[in-house]
Structure formats: structure tokens, C-alpha cells
Write a protein that holds these residues in place. Sequence first.
Motif, PDB file in Angstrom:
ATOM      1  N   VAL A  26       0.838  -1.200   0.000  1.00 26.63           N
ATOM      2  CA  VAL A  26       0.000   0.000   0.000  1.00 26.63           C
ATOM      3  C   VAL A  26       0.868   1.243   0.000  1.00 26.63           C
ATOM      4  CG1 VAL A  26      -1.590   1.379   1.395  1.00 26.63           C
ATOM      5  CG2 VAL A  26      -2.029  -1.057   1.034  1.00 26.63           C
ATOM      6  N   ARG A  27       1.960   1.211   0.806  1.00 23.08           N
ATOM      7  CA  ARG A  27       2.859   2.363   0.844  1.00 23.08           C
ATOM      8  C   ARG A  27       3.548   2.585  -0.492  1.00 23.08           C
ATOM      9  NH1 ARG A  27       5.094   0.206   5.582  1.00 23.08           N
ATOM     10  NH2 ARG A  27       4.017   0.921   7.433  1.00 23.08           N
ATOM     11  N   LEU A  28       3.886   1.482  -1.158  1.00 23.79           N
ATOM     12  CA  LEU A  28       4.617   1.587  -2.414  1.00 23.79           C
ATOM     13  C   LEU A  28       3.708   1.778  -3.617  1.00 23.79           C
ATOM     14  CD1 LEU A  28       7.280  -1.229  -1.900  1.00 23.79           C
ATOM     15  CD2 LEU A  28       7.588   1.232  -1.602  1.00 23.79           C
ATOM     16  N   ARG A  29       2.392   1.605  -3.412  1.00 22.66           N
ATOM     17  CA  ARG A  29       1.460   1.696  -4.529  1.00 22.66           C
ATOM     18  C   ARG A  29       1.548   3.069  -5.180  1.00 22.66           C
ATOM     19  NH1 ARG A  29      -4.628   1.173  -2.908  1.00 22.66           N
ATOM     20  NH2 ARG A  29      -4.130   3.211  -2.043  1.00 22.66           N
ATOM     21  N   PRO A  30       1.816   3.114  -6.470  1.00 22.98           N
ATOM     22  CA  PRO A  30       1.936   4.421  -7.113  1.00 22.98           C
ATOM     23  C   PRO A  30       0.603   5.157  -7.115  1.00 22.98           C
ATOM     24  CG  PRO A  30       1.887   2.675  -8.755  1.00 22.98           C
ATOM     25  CD  PRO A  30       1.961   1.997  -7.413  1.00 22.98           C
ATOM     26  N   GLY A  31       0.638   6.456  -6.844  1.00 19.98           N
ATOM     27  CA  GLY A  31      -0.568   7.249  -6.862  1.00 19.98           C
ATOM     28  C   GLY A  31      -0.808   7.838  -8.241  1.00 19.98           C
ATOM     29  N   ALA A  32      -1.983   8.428  -8.408  1.00 18.60           N
ATOM     30  CA  ALA A  32      -2.321   9.049  -9.678  1.00 18.60           C
ATOM     31  C   ALA A  32      -1.387  10.231  -9.937  1.00 18.60           C
ATOM     32  CB  ALA A  32      -3.767   9.514  -9.648  1.00 18.60           C
ATOM     33  N   ALA A  33      -0.928  10.366 -11.175  1.00 20.03           N
ATOM     34  CA  ALA A  33      -0.046  11.469 -11.530  1.00 20.03           C
ATOM     35  C   ALA A  33      -0.844  12.768 -11.571  1.00 20.03           C
ATOM     36  CB  ALA A  33       0.598  11.192 -12.885  1.00 20.03           C
ATOM     37  N   LEU A  34      -0.285  13.831 -11.005  1.00 18.25           N
ATOM     38  CA  LEU A  34      -0.969  15.120 -10.989  1.00 18.25           C
ATOM     39  C   LEU A  34      -0.290  16.147 -11.891  1.00 18.25           C
ATOM     40  CD1 LEU A  34      -1.897  15.251  -7.215  1.00 18.25           C
ATOM     41  CD2 LEU A  34      -3.485  15.184  -9.132  1.00 18.25           C
ATOM     42  N   GLN A  35       0.845  15.779 -12.470  1.00 16.97           N
ATOM     43  CA  GLN A  35       1.492  16.681 -13.409  1.00 16.97           C
ATOM     44  C   GLN A  35       0.549  16.959 -14.577  1.00 16.97           C
ATOM     45  OE1 GLN A  35       4.802  18.108 -13.226  1.00 16.97           O
ATOM     46  NE2 GLN A  35       3.810  19.345 -14.820  1.00 16.97           N
ATOM     47  N   ASP A  36       0.294  18.235 -14.830  1.00 15.53           N
ATOM     48  CA  ASP A  36      -0.583  18.709 -15.913  1.00 15.53           C
ATOM     49  C   ASP A  36      -2.076  18.524 -15.627  1.00 15.53           C
ATOM     50  OD1 ASP A  36       1.794  19.253 -17.282  1.00 15.53           O
ATOM     51  OD2 ASP A  36       1.759  17.338 -18.317  1.00 15.53           O
ATOM     52  N   ALA A  37      -2.451  17.872 -14.527  1.00 16.22           N
ATOM     53  CA  ALA A  37      -3.873  17.692 -14.210  1.00 16.22           C
ATOM     54  C   ALA A  37      -4.519  19.041 -13.897  1.00 16.22           C
ATOM     55  CB  ALA A  37      -4.039  16.747 -13.031  1.00 16.22           C
ATOM     56  N   VAL A  38      -5.772  19.212 -14.315  1.00 18.94           N
ATOM     57  CA  VAL A  38      -6.509  20.444 -14.031  1.00 18.94           C
ATOM     58  C   VAL A  38      -7.219  20.281 -12.688  1.00 18.94           C
ATOM     59  CG1 VAL A  38      -8.315  22.020 -14.799  1.00 18.94           C
ATOM     60  CG2 VAL A  38      -6.819  20.905 -16.487  1.00 18.94           C
ATOM     61  N   VAL A  39      -6.821  21.081 -11.718  1.00 16.32           N
ATOM     62  CA  VAL A  39      -7.351  20.975 -10.358  1.00 16.32           C
ATOM     63  C   VAL A  39      -8.051  22.283  -9.986  1.00 16.32           C
ATOM     64  CG1 VAL A  39      -6.802  20.609  -7.920  1.00 16.32           C
ATOM     65  CG2 VAL A  39      -5.530  19.361  -9.693  1.00 16.32           C
ATOM     66  N   VAL A  40      -9.313  22.196  -9.635  1.00 16.18           N
ATOM     67  CA  VAL A  40     -10.119  23.348  -9.235  1.00 16.18           C
ATOM     68  C   VAL A  40     -10.239  23.345  -7.714  1.00 16.18           C
ATOM     69  CG1 VAL A  40     -12.365  24.477  -9.415  1.00 16.18           C
ATOM     70  CG2 VAL A  40     -11.398  23.272 -11.394  1.00 16.18           C
ATOM     71  N   ILE A  41      -9.950  24.482  -7.088  1.00 20.16           N
ATOM     72  CA  ILE A  41     -10.005  24.571  -5.620  1.00 20.16           C
ATOM     73  C   ILE A  41     -10.868  25.770  -5.234  1.00 20.16           C
ATOM     74  CG2 ILE A  41      -8.697  24.764  -3.477  1.00 20.16           C
ATOM     75  CD1 ILE A  41      -6.223  23.778  -5.009  1.00 20.16           C
ATOM     76  N   THR A  42     -11.941  25.540  -4.494  1.00 24.54           N
ATOM     77  CA  THR A  42     -12.756  26.647  -3.993  1.00 24.54           C
ATOM     78  C   THR A  42     -12.227  27.092  -2.625  1.00 24.54           C
ATOM     79  OG1 THR A  42     -14.373  25.211  -2.867  1.00 24.54           O
ATOM     80  CG2 THR A  42     -14.771  25.723  -5.196  1.00 24.54           C
ATOM     81  N   GLY A  43     -12.509  28.345  -2.296  1.00 27.45           N
ATOM     82  CA  GLY A  43     -12.028  28.882  -1.022  1.00 27.45           C
ATOM     83  C   GLY A  43     -10.521  28.884  -0.942  1.00 27.45           C
TER      84      GLY A  43
END
Length: 310
Positions: A26-43
Motif C-alpha cells: 500500500v505504501r509503495l502503490r503508485p498514486g495518480a499522476a498530478l502533473q498537468d492535471a486540471v485541479v479546481v479549488i474553492t475557497g
Amino acid sequence: MERVMGGGLLPLVLAGAVLLLYRVLVRLRPGAALQDAVVVITGSTSGLGKECARVFHAAGARLVLCGRDAARLQQVVQELTASSAGTQKKTYTPSTVTFDLANTATVDRAAEQILNCYGQVDVLINNAGISYRGDILDTHLSVHREVMETNYFGPVALTQALLPSMVRRRSGHIVVISSIQGKIAIPYRSAYAASKHATQAYFDCLRAEMECYGIPVTVVSPGYIRTNLSVNAVTGDGSKYGVMDKTTAMGRDPGDVAQAVLKAVRQKSKDVVLAAPLPTLAVYLRTLWPTLFFKLMASRARKERKPKEE
């Protein structure tokens, strides 16, 4: 005797080894790549929202920062741009969309502007919120409505406005910053706890319905965080509370919570509780031993009421 002991211990040893291996994987499980991902943040102009903007920007995401104050949004953009100067990782200058989440009539237009920034949304982080402190007997119904508009109807309206574009692409991720008070209710927080309980229920339903489209839904439930949430909280008559609660002042660092949100997005977690041991235990106590939980809350209410009567 040795054979009996060995036969009894072997399954336990094997079970322990399997559990250890699982934790390592679980610790080594690769996470989703966020490079270039469009992320919207409110507040995103202060508190946890601003810290989320910082960590997702550093991760290489293309940010769309949302808030009510255009000048403060631009200030965050300048700070993020300056922080990434000279770094080797590819980062993007954030885009901004100014609107009041509590005014749901403006949300559809804001969603159009958000989609116009990059043509898609990969991650929506519903973070904006307002807190409340007050006695139910002294609280106007308008205050309950105000808190619900910001904490519940606003995130629901924005989510539903952006969701069709995610469904068409069969891609996207919905995140909502709820609260441990979305799982348990404590005295003198009625409007806030009610809005967060509603939030938990809606996004639990959404998670089930979006499973077939491959769109994960993450509910993050923090305990106290060192932000101005209590200072800006509304009271029963609608005025500002204006006090930094001791529990808030001793809460988690918002940067640490933002890192936990980043991790939850990468791992596509479903439900994340970020609270101290006692509040976390109370969540289970509310389900497994409700009578005791209700007695503890009644006792807490009496203790907090005393200063008002003296």
C-alpha cells in the motif's frame, strides 16, 4: 506440546506476514499522476484552500483557483508563481475564477468559466466553507440557511454543474472537505454539523452513482485545523464570532492537512478521517454505543453552558 504450539502459531505468523506485506505494498502503490492535471479549488485565498493550492501547484497541476475576492486570488497566484521560480519541476501559472459559492444562481456561469480555462476538470476540490458557534435557542433560521448555502448547496451546485463534463469523458475526481462534525454532532455547532452531515450523505450517494463512470469521490473529514475558521464563524444572530478557539489554535497545521488531501487524491481514497484519537473514537462510539455518546454530549453541553448562566 511443541507440535501443538507450532500448529497454533504458524497461522498467526503467516497472517502477520501477509498483513505486513499488504502494508508495504500500500505504501509503495503508485498514486495518480498530478502533473498537468486540471485541479479546481474553492475557497483558495486562505487557510486550508490556500495550502491545497500550494501543494497541488508544487505537484505540477494546472490550477483554477476560486474565491469571492479577485484581489486576494491574484495575490495567491503571485505567491505561487514566486515560490516555483527556479525550480526544475514544470509548473503553471494558476487561473482564477471569482464568484460567491453561497450564491448558487452564479454557480452555473462560474462553472462555464472554469471549463473555459483548460477545457476540462480533472479534480474538483470543494473546500470553501463557513463555521458557526451558537445556542440553538438563540439562533435565527436565516443563519442555518446561510451556513447550508455555503457548506452544502454551494458545493452541490458546483459539483453538479461540472459533473456532466466528467461523465462524458469518463474521467475526473470529486473531492469535498467535510469535517469530523459531519460524522458526529457536538453541542453549540448545530448549523455547522447539520451542513456537514448533509455534505457527507450527498457525496456518499454520489460516490455510489459515479462508480460506473470511473469517477472517484473522496470525502475528507478533518478535526480542528489552525485556520481562521472559528474567527470567521457566524453566531446565532448572524454576527461574526471573532474568537480563535483554543481547540482551533491547537489544531493541525493546514499544510499537513493539505498534504493529506494531496495523498488522498493520488490514492483515490474514498473516505479519509484526519482527526485526533478521541474524536475518531467518538465516531465509532456514536454507532456502537449511542447511549454513552449522547450522555457525553449532554455533559459537554452543560459544561459549556455554565459561563453563560453565571
